[in-house]
Scaffold this active site. Sequence first.
Site, PDB file in Angstrom:
ATOM      1  N   TYR A  17       3.284 -23.125  -0.936  1.00  0.00           N
ATOM      2  CA  TYR A  17       3.468 -24.564  -0.746  1.00  0.00           C
ATOM      3  C   TYR A  17       3.779 -24.853   0.725  1.00  0.00           C
ATOM      4  O   TYR A  17       3.183 -25.753   1.332  1.00  0.00           O
ATOM      5  CB  TYR A  17       4.592 -25.103  -1.640  1.00  0.00           C
ATOM      6  CG  TYR A  17       4.908 -26.544  -1.349  1.00  0.00           C
ATOM      7  CD1 TYR A  17       4.090 -27.557  -1.814  1.00  0.00           C
ATOM      8  CD2 TYR A  17       5.992 -26.892  -0.553  1.00  0.00           C
ATOM      9  CE1 TYR A  17       4.352 -28.884  -1.510  1.00  0.00           C
ATOM     10  CE2 TYR A  17       6.263 -28.201  -0.242  1.00  0.00           C
ATOM     11  CZ  TYR A  17       5.443 -29.200  -0.723  1.00  0.00           C
ATOM     12  OH  TYR A  17       5.699 -30.508  -0.407  1.00  0.00           O
ATOM     13  N   GLU A  39       7.716 -35.766  -5.639  1.00  0.00           N
ATOM     14  CA  GLU A  39       8.877 -36.211  -4.860  1.00  0.00           C
ATOM     15  C   GLU A  39       9.822 -37.049  -5.715  1.00  0.00           C
ATOM     16  O   GLU A  39      11.046 -36.926  -5.614  1.00  0.00           O
ATOM     17  CB  GLU A  39       8.431 -37.010  -3.633  1.00  0.00           C
ATOM     18  CG  GLU A  39       7.698 -36.198  -2.590  1.00  0.00           C
ATOM     19  CD  GLU A  39       8.603 -35.298  -1.764  1.00  0.00           C
ATOM     20  OE1 GLU A  39       9.838 -35.460  -1.798  1.00  0.00           O
ATOM     21  OE2 GLU A  39       8.064 -34.427  -1.063  1.00  0.00           O
ATOM     22  N   TRP A  47      13.768 -28.236  -5.462  1.00  0.00           N
ATOM     23  CA  TRP A  47      12.323 -28.243  -5.237  1.00  0.00           C
ATOM     24  C   TRP A  47      11.669 -27.096  -5.999  1.00  0.00           C
ATOM     25  O   TRP A  47      10.535 -27.184  -6.439  1.00  0.00           O
ATOM     26  CB  TRP A  47      12.016 -28.181  -3.747  1.00  0.00           C
ATOM     27  CG  TRP A  47      10.591 -28.473  -3.439  1.00  0.00           C
ATOM     28  CD1 TRP A  47       9.694 -27.620  -2.870  1.00  0.00           C
ATOM     29  CD2 TRP A  47       9.870 -29.675  -3.693  1.00  0.00           C
ATOM     30  NE1 TRP A  47       8.471 -28.231  -2.759  1.00  0.00           N
ATOM     31  CE2 TRP A  47       8.550 -29.494  -3.251  1.00  0.00           C
ATOM     32  CE3 TRP A  47      10.205 -30.906  -4.252  1.00  0.00           C
ATOM     33  CZ2 TRP A  47       7.569 -30.475  -3.355  1.00  0.00           C
ATOM     34  CZ3 TRP A  47       9.230 -31.886  -4.354  1.00  0.00           C
ATOM     35  CH2 TRP A  47       7.936 -31.663  -3.907  1.00  0.00           C
TER      36      TRP A  47
END
Length: 92
Positions: A17, A39, A47
């Site tokens: 990522y 998000e 995350w």
Amino acid sequence: MAWYCDVAPGDPLHGPYHENEYGFPLSDEARLLERLALEIFQAGLSWEIVLKKRPTTATAFEGFEVDRVAAYGERSEERRVGKGCRSRWSPY
């Protein structure tokens, strides 16, 4: 350098990522919708959890096809929940 840039490289989940997406501008509608959804779902979560749930989120949003998501109504929502697209942290 940001904290994430220090810890992400070499990590099997965060590394790809970070190297291919983090900080890169997006212009494709589907990719923008995906980033927005991730998000939003990140609020209050790590995350790492968001990245682990990414496939489920993509399923819930039909591959982030913007026109399909924009056409969702109550029946679409019921079908998604019935297909097992619902996760404990996602409203879908």
